[in-house]
Design a protein around this motif. Structure first.
Motif, PDB file in Angstrom:
ATOM      1  N   ASP A  76     -13.899 -18.112   4.309  1.00 33.35           N
ATOM      2  CA  ASP A  76     -12.503 -17.944   3.881  1.00 33.35           C
ATOM      3  C   ASP A  76     -12.453 -17.084   2.618  1.00 33.35           C
ATOM      4  O   ASP A  76     -12.923 -17.493   1.554  1.00 33.35           O
ATOM      5  CB  ASP A  76     -11.864 -19.306   3.626  1.00 33.35           C
ATOM      6  N   ASP A  77     -11.856 -15.890   2.740  1.00 35.66           N
ATOM      7  CA  ASP A  77     -11.812 -14.954   1.613  1.00 35.66           C
ATOM      8  C   ASP A  77     -11.062 -15.514   0.399  1.00 35.66           C
ATOM      9  O   ASP A  77     -11.469 -15.301  -0.735  1.00 35.66           O
ATOM     10  CB  ASP A  77     -11.160 -13.634   2.036  1.00 35.66           C
ATOM     11  N   ARG A  78      -9.965 -16.228   0.637  1.00 40.36           N
ATOM     12  CA  ARG A  78      -9.192 -16.777  -0.489  1.00 40.36           C
ATOM     13  C   ARG A  78     -10.001 -17.827  -1.244  1.00 40.36           C
ATOM     14  O   ARG A  78      -9.993 -17.868  -2.470  1.00 40.36           O
ATOM     15  CB  ARG A  78      -7.885 -17.379   0.005  1.00 40.36           C
ATOM     16  N   LYS A  79     -10.701 -18.667  -0.517  1.00 40.02           N
ATOM     17  CA  LYS A  79     -11.523 -19.690  -1.178  1.00 40.02           C
ATOM     18  C   LYS A  79     -12.703 -19.063  -1.908  1.00 40.02           C
ATOM     19  O   LYS A  79     -13.094 -19.524  -2.979  1.00 40.02           O
ATOM     20  CB  LYS A  79     -11.991 -20.735  -0.163  1.00 40.02           C
ATOM     21  N   LEU A  80     -13.269 -17.990  -1.327  1.00 39.87           N
ATOM     22  CA  LEU A  80     -14.355 -17.289  -2.012  1.00 39.87           C
ATOM     23  C   LEU A  80     -13.888 -16.698  -3.333  1.00 39.87           C
ATOM     24  O   LEU A  80     -14.573 -16.786  -4.345  1.00 39.87           O
ATOM     25  CB  LEU A  80     -14.924 -16.175  -1.130  1.00 39.87           C
TER      26      LEU A  80
ATOM     27  N   THR B  48     -13.816 -16.855  -9.201  1.00 44.83           N
ATOM     28  CA  THR B  48     -13.087 -16.938 -10.466  1.00 44.83           C
ATOM     29  C   THR B  48     -13.505 -18.179 -11.251  1.00 44.83           C
ATOM     30  O   THR B  48     -13.758 -18.117 -12.458  1.00 44.83           O
ATOM     31  CB  THR B  48     -11.568 -16.949 -10.201  1.00 44.83           C
ATOM     32  N   ALA B  49     -13.582 -19.315 -10.560  1.00 44.99           N
ATOM     33  CA  ALA B  49     -13.966 -20.563 -11.226  1.00 44.99           C
ATOM     34  C   ALA B  49     -15.412 -20.520 -11.688  1.00 44.99           C
ATOM     35  O   ALA B  49     -15.739 -21.037 -12.757  1.00 44.99           O
ATOM     36  CB  ALA B  49     -13.747 -21.742 -10.274  1.00 44.99           C
ATOM     37  N   ALA B  50     -16.282 -19.886 -10.911  1.00 42.17           N
ATOM     38  CA  ALA B  50     -17.703 -19.846 -11.262  1.00 42.17           C
ATOM     39  C   ALA B  50     -17.918 -19.134 -12.591  1.00 42.17           C
ATOM     40  O   ALA B  50     -18.730 -19.583 -13.414  1.00 42.17           O
ATOM     41  CB  ALA B  50     -18.499 -19.151 -10.162  1.00 42.17           C
ATOM     42  N   GLY B  51     -17.201 -18.045 -12.830  1.00 42.91           N
ATOM     43  CA  GLY B  51     -17.380 -17.301 -14.082  1.00 42.91           C
ATOM     44  C   GLY B  51     -17.048 -18.127 -15.301  1.00 42.91           C
ATOM     45  O   GLY B  51     -17.841 -18.205 -16.247  1.00 42.91           O
ATOM     46  N   SER B  52     -15.908 -18.767 -15.293  1.00 48.68           N
ATOM     47  CA  SER B  52     -15.512 -19.555 -16.470  1.00 48.68           C
ATOM     48  C   SER B  52     -16.369 -20.811 -16.616  1.00 48.68           C
ATOM     49  O   SER B  52     -16.761 -21.179 -17.724  1.00 48.68           O
ATOM     50  CB  SER B  52     -14.029 -19.914 -16.394  1.00 48.68           C
ATOM     51  N   GLU B  53     -16.677 -21.476 -15.500  1.00 50.01           N
ATOM     52  CA  GLU B  53     -17.500 -22.690 -15.567  1.00 50.01           C
ATOM     53  C   GLU B  53     -18.925 -22.364 -16.019  1.00 50.01           C
ATOM     54  O   GLU B  53     -19.516 -23.099 -16.804  1.00 50.01           O
ATOM     55  CB  GLU B  53     -17.525 -23.410 -14.212  1.00 50.01           C
ATOM     56  N   ALA B  54     -19.482 -21.254 -15.546  1.00 48.45           N
ATOM     57  CA  ALA B  54     -20.838 -20.858 -15.937  1.00 48.45           C
ATOM     58  C   ALA B  54     -20.904 -20.541 -17.424  1.00 48.45           C
ATOM     59  O   ALA B  54     -21.832 -20.966 -18.119  1.00 48.45           O
ATOM     60  CB  ALA B  54     -21.287 -19.653 -15.117  1.00 48.45           C
ATOM     61  N   ALA B  55     -19.909 -19.818 -17.920  1.00 49.97           N
ATOM     62  CA  ALA B  55     -19.890 -19.486 -19.348  1.00 49.97           C
ATOM     63  C   ALA B  55     -19.818 -20.750 -20.192  1.00 49.97           C
ATOM     64  O   ALA B  55     -20.535 -20.890 -21.197  1.00 49.97           O
ATOM     65  CB  ALA B  55     -18.709 -18.570 -19.649  1.00 49.97           C
ATOM     66  N   ARG B  56     -18.985 -21.682 -19.774  1.00 55.26           N
ATOM     67  CA  ARG B  56     -18.852 -22.937 -20.525  1.00 55.26           C
ATOM     68  C   ARG B  56     -20.151 -23.755 -20.467  1.00 55.26           C
ATOM     69  O   ARG B  56     -20.592 -24.316 -21.471  1.00 55.26           O
ATOM     70  CB  ARG B  56     -17.687 -23.755 -19.980  1.00 55.26           C
ATOM     71  N   LEU B  57     -20.776 -23.833 -19.302  1.00 58.37           N
ATOM     72  CA  LEU B  57     -22.007 -24.605 -19.136  1.00 58.37           C
ATOM     73  C   LEU B  57     -23.132 -24.042 -19.992  1.00 58.37           C
ATOM     74  O   LEU B  57     -23.838 -24.782 -20.678  1.00 58.37           O
ATOM     75  CB  LEU B  57     -22.418 -24.621 -17.661  1.00 58.37           C
ATOM     76  N   VAL B  58     -23.296 -22.727 -20.000  1.00 61.11           N
ATOM     77  CA  VAL B  58     -24.355 -22.107 -20.808  1.00 61.11           C
ATOM     78  C   VAL B  58     -24.048 -22.266 -22.290  1.00 61.11           C
ATOM     79  O   VAL B  58     -24.936 -22.568 -23.088  1.00 61.11           O
ATOM     80  CB  VAL B  58     -24.536 -20.622 -20.426  1.00 61.11           C
ATOM     81  N   GLU B  59     -22.810 -22.108 -22.675  1.00 63.80           N
ATOM     82  CA  GLU B  59     -22.433 -22.249 -24.090  1.00 63.80           C
ATOM     83  C   GLU B  59     -22.671 -23.680 -24.574  1.00 63.80           C
ATOM     84  O   GLU B  59     -23.129 -23.883 -25.698  1.00 63.80           O
ATOM     85  CB  GLU B  59     -20.971 -21.865 -24.286  1.00 63.80           C
ATOM     86  N   ASP B  60     -22.371 -24.664 -23.730  1.00 65.81           N
ATOM     87  CA  ASP B  60     -22.608 -26.056 -24.110  1.00 65.81           C
ATOM     88  C   ASP B  60     -24.097 -26.354 -24.248  1.00 65.81           C
ATOM     89  O   ASP B  60     -24.509 -27.100 -25.135  1.00 65.81           O
ATOM     90  CB  ASP B  60     -21.998 -27.020 -23.077  1.00 65.81           C
ATOM     91  N   SER B  61     -24.916 -25.765 -23.380  1.00 63.76           N
ATOM     92  CA  SER B  61     -26.354 -26.034 -23.396  1.00 63.76           C
ATOM     93  C   SER B  61     -27.098 -25.183 -24.422  1.00 63.76           C
ATOM     94  O   SER B  61     -28.056 -25.648 -25.036  1.00 63.76           O
ATOM     95  CB  SER B  61     -26.952 -25.770 -22.017  1.00 63.76           C
TER      96      SER B  61
ATOM     97  N   HIS C 273     -14.732 -27.857  -7.556  1.00 63.33           N
ATOM     98  CA  HIS C 273     -13.608 -28.702  -7.970  1.00 63.33           C
ATOM     99  C   HIS C 273     -12.483 -27.851  -8.570  1.00 63.33           C
ATOM    100  O   HIS C 273     -11.305 -28.037  -8.247  1.00 63.33           O
ATOM    101  CB  HIS C 273     -14.090 -29.760  -8.970  1.00 63.33           C
ATOM    102  N   SER C 274     -12.838 -26.905  -9.449  1.00 56.79           N
ATOM    103  CA  SER C 274     -11.833 -26.030 -10.073  1.00 56.79           C
ATOM    104  C   SER C 274     -11.129 -25.153  -9.037  1.00 56.79           C
ATOM    105  O   SER C 274      -9.953 -24.828  -9.184  1.00 56.79           O
ATOM    106  CB  SER C 274     -12.484 -25.123 -11.115  1.00 56.79           C
ATOM    107  N   ALA C 275     -11.850 -24.748  -7.978  1.00 61.21           N
ATOM    108  CA  ALA C 275     -11.281 -23.871  -6.961  1.00 61.21           C
ATOM    109  C   ALA C 275     -10.566 -24.642  -5.863  1.00 61.21           C
ATOM    110  O   ALA C 275      -9.940 -24.029  -4.990  1.00 61.21           O
ATOM    111  CB  ALA C 275     -12.382 -23.009  -6.351  1.00 61.21           C
ATOM    112  N   GLY C 276     -10.663 -25.965  -5.880  1.00 63.20           N
ATOM    113  CA  GLY C 276     -10.021 -26.758  -4.844  1.00 63.20           C
ATOM    114  C   GLY C 276     -10.763 -26.726  -3.510  1.00 63.20           C
ATOM    115  O   GLY C 276     -10.164 -26.894  -2.449  1.00 63.20           O
ATOM    116  N   VAL C 277     -12.062 -26.523  -3.583  1.00 62.96           N
ATOM    117  CA  VAL C 277     -12.913 -26.480  -2.388  1.00 62.96           C
ATOM    118  C   VAL C 277     -13.770 -27.747  -2.387  1.00 62.96           C
ATOM    119  O   VAL C 277     -14.274 -28.139  -3.442  1.00 62.96           O
ATOM    120  CB  VAL C 277     -13.820 -25.215  -2.428  1.00 62.96           C
ATOM    121  N   PRO C 278     -13.952 -28.405  -1.248  1.00 62.61           N
ATOM    122  CA  PRO C 278     -14.806 -29.591  -1.211  1.00 62.61           C
ATOM    123  C   PRO C 278     -16.222 -29.259  -1.694  1.00 62.61           C
ATOM    124  O   PRO C 278     -16.837 -28.302  -1.204  1.00 62.61           O
ATOM    125  CB  PRO C 278     -14.824 -30.005   0.265  1.00 62.61           C
TER     126      PRO C 278
END
Length: 163
Positions: free
Chosen positions: A71-75, A80-93, A34-39
């Motif tokens: 698609d390299d741009r979507k990857l 980029t989105a995975a790093g920030s989302e993962a950090a937030r998810l682990v910090e919340d849990s 969702h953050s990366a704009g990918v379905p």
């Protein structure tokens, strides 16, 4: 507290395995998509358009999240989105835990060797080796020349009084 902290610091602890599961979870994949704009339906496990896997390196607390896709741009956006989302998810849990990335987001294109720099360095090192060999040869010749002069019979050397 020592036993609890020691257990959490072990690479094979249940908390570490839970974090690996969180990083490979559909929840995190969907948040990053969702953050990366990918379905979100295009990001998943094996067989998906964008394959997402999370594994822990044996004997360590390092977790590798691997993303592959067409698609390299979507990857790059997913990475980029995975790093920030993962950090937030682990910090919340797990508030005492903090994820740190070991590498910055990078393009999926592999970087090749720098041929020009390598050739230039080889030429420079070859020239230095050649000069060193010339200096060593000159020194050996002069050293051998002096020894030959000392070992010649006096009749061949000439007398210091003959000038």
């Amino acid at each position: 507290m020592n036993d609890v902290l020691g257990t959490l610091a072990q690479p094979d602890s249940a908390v570490t395995e839970t974090i690996v599961n969180m990083l490979g979870s559909p929840r995190l994949r969907n948040l990053a998509a969702h953050s990366a704009g990918v379905p979100a339906r295009s990001v998943g496990g094996s067989g998906s358009q964008y394959v997402w896997t999370a594994t822990r390196r044996t004997g360590s607390t390092i977790i590798d999240v691997r993303l592959t896709g067409p698609d390299d741009r979507k990857l790059l956006a997913l990475q980029t989105a995975a790093g920030s989302e993962a950090a937030r998810l682990v910090e919340d849990s797990y508030p005492p835990y903090r994820l740190e990335t070991l590498s910055a987001p990078s393009g999926p294109v592999q970087v090749g060797p720098k041929t020009g720099r390598t050739v230039g360095l080889a030429v420079l090192l070859g020239a230095l080796l050649g000069l060193t060999l010339l200096l060593v040869e000159r020194r050996l010749r002069s050293s051998l020349g002096q020894r030959e002069g000392l070992t010649q019979p006096p009749a061949q050397r000439g007398s210091p009084w003959e000038r």
